[in-house]
Structure formats: structure tokens, C-alpha cells
Scaffold this motif. Structure first.
Motif: not given
Ligand code: BDR
Ligand code: CA
Length: 328
Positions: A40, A84, A125, A166-167, A244
């Protein structure tokens, strides 16, 4: 009550912090270690966020923190700081008074699992770099992990970093593919789309109610989640997202899972356009399943657990300061 021993592998910011809080406050949780992986926000900031989180729960020093892979296996690190901020809303404390373990997170993961083969689970996570590295270092590792819970991917659905990815899987797709083909006995996957977007999201109104909790954890929750809520709304996600903490909650409270099924998951590593896409095949294709995909989680049941967490009274060991210098 029998406690569940596990390692939490995290790129600590926003909801990763909430997951750590569940990890140290939930009566069913027996958190053995926090292992840090690149994801992140900047690596040092992630470590600070994890320390702040243990501190707010009054658990500083109770759970060891290990630093792990500070970049993906083959790719440049990609940050989500635009999502974030710094991941904890600008909070600070005297970080030099807190201890970080010297052992590398991947070595710690191997050691802890080897000490109790078949007993310890992993909840991952963040990007899967640490878990994949453990697989590469010890090909027997996967068989010794009890269960592996993963937050990542989408069920043939929308991404949040690109249209298809997804990230967590986007950042280190090779690691994700190593993990899904490593032979873990029991993998559970909680997705961004549909599960996070539908079951792990609360509207701003409900968020505002929850963040009235005057406890240190309640105030901390608001501080770590505010920036992400603003970002989500700016991109059409209607609320505060908690993938998470929900992933950990489904391991601690399996009764929360309302629908799941075995599927074959592979993660795209060759294409740039669909890098990190998670192809999830159902039984029609005759492929051997390698994971249980969670399709639906009890939204109300999960957020009731969150309410209990936010109401929990704790005494932070060290003073936590707001960005304006006041005490949290
Ligand atoms: C996920 O990516 C991160 O930004 C979050 O913590 C989560 O694990 C969502 O795509
Ligand atoms: Ca995360």
C-alpha cells in the motif's frame, strides 16, 4: 474456546490496521506474528502504521513484527498512497521506543510454521511476495500451513487498480501465481468484486455513526479510514471498504461465510493489459480446484463484530499524537 494460531501478512495501511486490531482483540485470535510486505504505502510507513495499531490496542511488544520483502519478485513496487494517504491519517508516536524483530519475515514464517506443522494458518492481506518467497525457499512449506486466507483478486469481475486487476494481485502477479500453484491444502480467497464492494462496504452515514465511538480504537479507526473513504467516493465506490479485516474475520468466524465454492484460480502474469487478473474457473472446465472462493459474507454479522471492536476499551502504551500535535 479454542484459539486459532495464525500469522498476519500485511502491507499495513487503512483496513490492514483494522485487521491487526481484530488480530489482537478478537477472543478467537491467537496472532503469532505480523509479517510486513511491500504494498500500500512506503515500507517504513507501513511498519509505523503497524506499530501505531499495536500501540492503540495496548499490545505493543506483545506480538512480534517482522519486516519482509520490500519489493515484488519481478516488478517495480506500485503504491496505493493516492488511495490511503499515509495509511493512518498522519498519526505519530515515539517509534524508536518500539521494537522490530531482526529476523526476516519470510524466515520467521518458515520457522513458525515448521515449529508446528499443520497447525498454523496464514492470513495474507497484501501482495503475496512473502508467502511466495517462503514457497520458493522451502517446497514443503505449503503442505505445512493449515489454512491460507487471501484477500485479493476479483471473481472474473472488476479490478480496482486496472479494469481487470485488484491491487494485491496487480502489484505482484508472479507471487500470486506461485502461491496458487504451490499445493497449499486449504486456500480461501475473499475478492474485491463482488464481496468487498457488496459485503465489506458501509455508506458514509453508517461510517459516521460508527466513528462516534470515543474509545482510542474508535478514534484510531476514523483516523486510518477517512482518507480511503474520500478516495472511494471520488471513484464511485460508495463507502468505506474493509476487505482485509473481513478476510481475517471469515477465518476466525467461519459462520460469517454465506456462500463459497471450490474454483481453479490462475493469475495473469504475461499480459500487461490484464496483469494481475484472477481467472476463476468453475467446475464446467474440468480443472482441478486450488482454492475456495468466498462468494458472499454476512454483512451485518461482520459489522456487528466491528462495532464490538470499536467499543473495546484499551490503554495505549505510548502517547499517540494527531497531526496537529494533540493526543489521540
Ligand atoms: C487491497 O489492496 C489494498 O489497498 C488493501 O489493503 C487491500 O488489501 C484491496 O484491493
Ligand atoms: Ca492490504
Amino acid at each position: 474456546m479454542e484459539k486459532i494460531p495464525f500469522i498476519l501478512d500485511t502491507d499495513t495501511a487503512q483496513d490492514d490496521c483494522v485487521a491487526i486490531l481484530f488480530g489482537v482483540c478478537d477472543p478467537r485470535a491467537d496472532l503469532q506474528a505480523i509479517t510486513m510486505v511491500a504494498g500500500n504505502v512506503g515500507f517504513e510507513q507501513q511498519v509505523r502504521n503497524a506499530l501505531l495499531t499495536l500501540n492503540v490496542a495496548g499490545k505493543l511488544g506483545d506480538v512480534p513484527i517482522y519486516t519482509g520483502c520490500s519489493q515484488p519478485i519481478m516488478r517495480e513496487w506500485v503504491s496505493a498512497s493516492e488511495v490511503h494517504g499515509d495509511g493512518s491519517g498522519g498519526l505519530s508516536m515515539d517509534f524508536e521506543k518500539a521494537e522490530i524483530q531482526k529476523e526476516h519475515a519470510v524466515n520467521a514464517m518458515l520457522r513458525i510454521v515448521n515449529e508446528r506443522p499443520g497447525e498454523v494458518s496464514i492470513v495474507a492481506i497484501g501482495p503475496l511476495t512473502n508467502v511466495a518467497s517462503a514457497v520458493v525457499l522451502d517446497r514443503g512449506f505449503a503442505k505445512k500451513v493449515k489454512s491460507l486466507y487471501i484477500m485479493g483478486g476479483s471473481e472474473n469481475g472488476r479490478g480496482n487498480t486496472t479494469s481487470s486487476a485488484e491491487f494485491n494481485f496487480y502489484v505482484d502477479p508472479e507471487a500470486a501465481q506461485i502461491v496458487f500453484t504451490a499445493g497449499f491444502e486449504d486456500i480461501h480467497v475473499l475478492t474485491w468484486d463482488p464481496v468487498t464492494l457488496r459485503d465489506a462496504t458501509i455508506s458514509r452515514d453508517i461510517y459516521n455513526e460508527k466513528t462516534k465511538s470515543p474509545t482510542p480504537i474508535g478514534k484510531f479507526f476514523k483516523s486510518v479510514c477517512d482518507a480511503t473513504l474520500d478516495f472511494n467516493e471520488s471513484v464511485g465506490v460508495d463507502g468505506s471498504t474493509h476487505p482485509d479485516s473481513m478476510t481475517l474475520a471469515t477465518m476466525l468466524h467461519p459462520e460469517l461465510v454465506e456462500d463459497s465454492s471450490p474454483m481453479r484460480i490462475d493469475v495473469e502474469t504475461a499480459s500487461e493489459l490484464t496483469r494481475g487478473y484472477s481467472a476463476m474457473a468453475w467446475d464446467k472446465f474440468g480443472l482441478n480446484a486450488n482454492a475456495t472462493v468466498i462468494h458472499k459474507v454476512d454483512h451485518d454479522g461482520f459489522f456487528e463484530l466491528l462495532d464490538k471492536l470499536l467499543a473495546t476499551q484499551t490503554t495505549p502504551t505510548l502517547e499517540i499524537r494527531e497531526p496537529d500535535g494533540s493526543t489521540l
